[in-house]
Design a protein around this motif. Structure first.
Motif, PDB file in Angstrom:
ATOM      1  N   ALA A  19     -43.781   9.025   6.305  1.00 46.94           N
ATOM      2  CA  ALA A  19     -44.144   8.301   7.525  1.00 46.94           C
ATOM      3  C   ALA A  19     -43.164   8.612   8.652  1.00 46.94           C
ATOM      4  O   ALA A  19     -43.570   8.852   9.797  1.00 46.94           O
ATOM      5  CB  ALA A  19     -44.180   6.797   7.249  1.00 46.94           C
ATOM      6  N   ALA A  20     -41.870   8.630   8.326  1.00 46.96           N
ATOM      7  CA  ALA A  20     -40.858   8.909   9.348  1.00 46.96           C
ATOM      8  C   ALA A  20     -41.026  10.317   9.909  1.00 46.96           C
ATOM      9  O   ALA A  20     -40.964  10.532  11.132  1.00 46.96           O
ATOM     10  CB  ALA A  20     -39.461   8.733   8.765  1.00 46.96           C
ATOM     11  N   GLY A  21     -41.264  11.295   9.033  1.00 43.15           N
ATOM     12  CA  GLY A  21     -41.434  12.665   9.493  1.00 43.15           C
ATOM     13  C   GLY A  21     -42.686  12.847  10.322  1.00 43.15           C
ATOM     14  O   GLY A  21     -42.665  13.512  11.365  1.00 43.15           O
ATOM     15  N   ALA A  22     -43.792  12.258   9.850  1.00 41.67           N
ATOM     16  CA  ALA A  22     -45.057  12.397  10.578  1.00 41.67           C
ATOM     17  C   ALA A  22     -44.970  11.755  11.958  1.00 41.67           C
ATOM     18  O   ALA A  22     -45.401  12.346  12.964  1.00 41.67           O
ATOM     19  CB  ALA A  22     -46.194  11.774   9.774  1.00 41.67           C
ATOM     20  N   ILE A  23     -44.415  10.561  12.034  1.00 37.65           N
ATOM     21  CA  ILE A  23     -44.317   9.862  13.317  1.00 37.65           C
ATOM     22  C   ILE A  23     -43.381  10.614  14.268  1.00 37.65           C
ATOM     23  O   ILE A  23     -43.659  10.735  15.468  1.00 37.65           O
ATOM     24  CB  ILE A  23     -43.862   8.414  13.104  1.00 37.65           C
ATOM     25  CG1 ILE A  23     -44.989   7.614  12.431  1.00 37.65           C
ATOM     26  CG2 ILE A  23     -43.462   7.760  14.420  1.00 37.65           C
ATOM     27  CD1 ILE A  23     -44.594   6.211  12.021  1.00 37.65           C
ATOM     28  N   THR A  24     -42.277  11.164  13.734  1.00 33.31           N
ATOM     29  CA  THR A  24     -41.348  11.933  14.568  1.00 33.31           C
ATOM     30  C   THR A  24     -42.040  13.136  15.192  1.00 33.31           C
ATOM     31  O   THR A  24     -41.933  13.380  16.411  1.00 33.31           O
ATOM     32  CB  THR A  24     -40.144  12.394  13.742  1.00 33.31           C
ATOM     33  OG1 THR A  24     -39.423  11.258  13.254  1.00 33.31           O
ATOM     34  CG2 THR A  24     -39.206  13.264  14.571  1.00 33.31           C
ATOM     35  N   ALA A  25     -42.763  13.905  14.374  1.00 37.04           N
ATOM     36  CA  ALA A  25     -43.436  15.100  14.875  1.00 37.04           C
ATOM     37  C   ALA A  25     -44.551  14.735  15.857  1.00 37.04           C
ATOM     38  O   ALA A  25     -44.720  15.387  16.898  1.00 37.04           O
ATOM     39  CB  ALA A  25     -44.004  15.916  13.714  1.00 37.04           C
ATOM     40  N   MET A  26     -45.327  13.693  15.541  1.00 40.84           N
ATOM     41  CA  MET A  26     -46.402  13.266  16.434  1.00 40.84           C
ATOM     42  C   MET A  26     -45.850  12.801  17.779  1.00 40.84           C
ATOM     43  O   MET A  26     -46.397  13.128  18.842  1.00 40.84           O
ATOM     44  CB  MET A  26     -47.209  12.151  15.772  1.00 40.84           C
ATOM     45  CG  MET A  26     -48.031  12.608  14.580  1.00 40.84           C
ATOM     46  SD  MET A  26     -48.789  11.216  13.702  1.00 40.84           S
ATOM     47  CE  MET A  26     -49.935  10.605  14.947  1.00 40.84           C
ATOM     48  N   LEU A  27     -44.767  12.024  17.744  1.00 37.13           N
ATOM     49  CA  LEU A  27     -44.179  11.536  18.984  1.00 37.13           C
ATOM     50  C   LEU A  27     -43.632  12.682  19.840  1.00 37.13           C
ATOM     51  O   LEU A  27     -43.657  12.610  21.073  1.00 37.13           O
ATOM     52  CB  LEU A  27     -43.077  10.517  18.690  1.00 37.13           C
ATOM     53  CG  LEU A  27     -43.543   9.148  18.194  1.00 37.13           C
ATOM     54  CD1 LEU A  27     -42.343   8.275  17.826  1.00 37.13           C
ATOM     55  CD2 LEU A  27     -44.393   8.445  19.251  1.00 37.13           C
ATOM     56  N   TRP A  28     -43.147  13.739  19.182  1.00 36.53           N
ATOM     57  CA  TRP A  28     -42.650  14.868  19.962  1.00 36.53           C
ATOM     58  C   TRP A  28     -43.790  15.552  20.712  1.00 36.53           C
ATOM     59  O   TRP A  28     -43.650  15.913  21.886  1.00 36.53           O
ATOM     60  CB  TRP A  28     -41.916  15.876  19.080  1.00 36.53           C
ATOM     61  CG  TRP A  28     -41.485  17.075  19.870  1.00 36.53           C
ATOM     62  CD1 TRP A  28     -41.920  18.347  19.756  1.00 36.53           C
ATOM     63  CD2 TRP A  28     -40.551  17.079  20.963  1.00 36.53           C
ATOM     64  NE1 TRP A  28     -41.321  19.161  20.688  1.00 36.53           N
ATOM     65  CE2 TRP A  28     -40.478  18.410  21.438  1.00 36.53           C
ATOM     66  CE3 TRP A  28     -39.762  16.098  21.568  1.00 36.53           C
ATOM     67  CZ2 TRP A  28     -39.643  18.764  22.501  1.00 36.53           C
ATOM     68  CZ3 TRP A  28     -38.941  16.465  22.634  1.00 36.53           C
ATOM     69  CH2 TRP A  28     -38.883  17.777  23.084  1.00 36.53           C
ATOM     70  N   ILE A  29     -44.938  15.728  20.055  1.00 40.27           N
ATOM     71  CA  ILE A  29     -46.088  16.313  20.741  1.00 40.27           C
ATOM     72  C   ILE A  29     -46.481  15.437  21.931  1.00 40.27           C
ATOM     73  O   ILE A  29     -46.788  15.944  23.026  1.00 40.27           O
ATOM     74  CB  ILE A  29     -47.280  16.467  19.780  1.00 40.27           C
ATOM     75  CG1 ILE A  29     -46.921  17.423  18.623  1.00 40.27           C
ATOM     76  CG2 ILE A  29     -48.516  16.969  20.527  1.00 40.27           C
ATOM     77  CD1 ILE A  29     -46.588  18.826  19.057  1.00 40.27           C
ATOM     78  N   SER A  30     -46.459  14.122  21.746  1.00 39.31           N
ATOM     79  CA  SER A  30     -46.770  13.223  22.850  1.00 39.31           C
ATOM     80  C   SER A  30     -45.756  13.361  23.983  1.00 39.31           C
ATOM     81  O   SER A  30     -46.115  13.328  25.166  1.00 39.31           O
ATOM     82  CB  SER A  30     -46.806  11.770  22.357  1.00 39.31           C
ATOM     83  OG  SER A  30     -47.980  11.512  21.623  1.00 39.31           O
ATOM     84  N   ALA A  31     -44.483  13.511  23.616  1.00 38.17           N
ATOM     85  CA  ALA A  31     -43.441  13.661  24.634  1.00 38.17           C
ATOM     86  C   ALA A  31     -43.626  14.956  25.419  1.00 38.17           C
ATOM     87  O   ALA A  31     -43.460  14.987  26.651  1.00 38.17           O
ATOM     88  CB  ALA A  31     -42.063  13.626  23.979  1.00 38.17           C
ATOM     89  N   VAL A  32     -43.970  16.041  24.727  1.00 38.50           N
ATOM     90  CA  VAL A  32     -44.219  17.314  25.402  1.00 38.50           C
ATOM     91  C   VAL A  32     -45.394  17.177  26.364  1.00 38.50           C
ATOM     92  O   VAL A  32     -45.346  17.614  27.514  1.00 38.50           O
ATOM     93  CB  VAL A  32     -44.484  18.421  24.368  1.00 38.50           C
ATOM     94  CG1 VAL A  32     -44.985  19.695  25.065  1.00 38.50           C
ATOM     95  CG2 VAL A  32     -43.211  18.725  23.579  1.00 38.50           C
ATOM     96  N   ALA A  33     -46.475  16.550  25.894  1.00 39.40           N
ATOM     97  CA  ALA A  33     -47.645  16.359  26.754  1.00 39.40           C
ATOM     98  C   ALA A  33     -47.296  15.519  27.978  1.00 39.40           C
ATOM     99  O   ALA A  33     -47.760  15.801  29.098  1.00 39.40           O
ATOM    100  CB  ALA A  33     -48.767  15.690  25.963  1.00 39.40           C
ATOM    101  N   ALA A  34     -46.477  14.490  27.796  1.00 42.58           N
ATOM    102  CA  ALA A  34     -46.086  13.635  28.911  1.00 42.58           C
ATOM    103  C   ALA A  34     -45.291  14.415  29.955  1.00 42.58           C
ATOM    104  O   ALA A  34     -45.487  14.244  31.169  1.00 42.58           O
ATOM    105  CB  ALA A  34     -45.267  12.451  28.401  1.00 42.58           C
TER     106      ALA A  34
END
Length: 240
Positions: free
Chosen positions: A219-234
């Motif tokens: 869960a920690a790894g998946a959320i970290t990677a997903m949040l990074w994609i969101s940060a890049v998009a932002a």
């Protein structure tokens, strides 16, 4: 603008400026095109925070759920399972839309072809993970026998396959973005991209090996990677 000026217009976080090519220049002059790209990137921006928030709130409040033993996908089971199913579907659709936005702003840059494609595959995998529900297991939902299910259903197997595809695509997307940022001179972002992808790689590997607390590391790894994609998009949305 002269050819020299076009070459020196520069980039922001690797995003070509509107003068980078005649095609992008024409697109930038059309407000509906620019606004459409920003709207698509906004979808990717909210996808991960939405999915993570809904998942973690359920993990903390649903009786019998233990994040150190139960993967977040198990939240799709039981009487409230529709919440997590909807969470997967909505976040997946938002990610797919965001991939289209990333394709527009990354076009012509290093990694600009494959990063959006991989994010797209990740989004499709999330949608599939919502459609195909994991089997109840290890005491969740309440009343389920301890331990893994005696046999996987077809939809449980499909969920695991969809999740694996989504994770592999997300890991690869983070590493391709790492190459993109390194090639465009943003080394801090390159390191963050690689770190995010590696966090999911290690978290998933630990969970697959049966290590203690594997669901938590996944869960920690998946959320970290997903949040990074969101940060890049932002960040790209800010400069689109």
């Amino acid at each position: 603008m002269t050819a020299t000026q076009e070459r020196t217009a520069g980039t922001t976080l690797g995003v070509p400026t509107v003068a980078a090519t005649p095609t992008t220049a024409r697109a930038a002059t059309a407000p509906h095109s620019r606004h459409g790209t920003r709207a698509l990137l906004a979808c990717a921006t909210v996808a991960a925070p939405l999915w993570a928030t809904v998942s973690l709130v359920q993990a903390a409040t649903r009786p019998g759920f233990d994040l150190t033993r139960h993967p977040l996908s198990l939240l799709s089971t039981g009487s409230l399972g529709w919440l997590q199913i909807a969470n997967f579907l909505l976040a997946g659709v938002l990610t797919v839309a965001g991939a289209v936005g990333l394709r527009r702003v990354l076009r012509g840059t290093p990694g600009g072809t494959w990063a959006p494609r991989l994010v797209l595959v990740n989004g499709i995998g999330m949608v599939a993970a919502g459609i195909f529900v994991l089997d109840p297991a290890d005491g969740f939902p309440a009343g389920t026998p301890a331990g893994p299910p005696s046999a996987l259903s077809w939809h449980g197997s499909a969920h695991l396959a969809a999740g694996s595809i989504a994770f592999v695509a997300l890991i690869a997307a983070c590493h391709v973005l790492g190459r993109h940022f390194a090639r465009t001179g943003h080394r801090g972002h390159a390191r963050a991209s690689v770190a995010a992808g590696t966090a999911l790689l290690l978290g998933n590997g630990w969970a697959m090996s049966g290590g203690a607390g594997g669901s938590l590391t996944l869960a920690a790894g998946a959320i970290t990677a997903m949040l990074w994609i969101s940060a890049v998009a932002a960040r790209y949305r800010h400069h689109a």
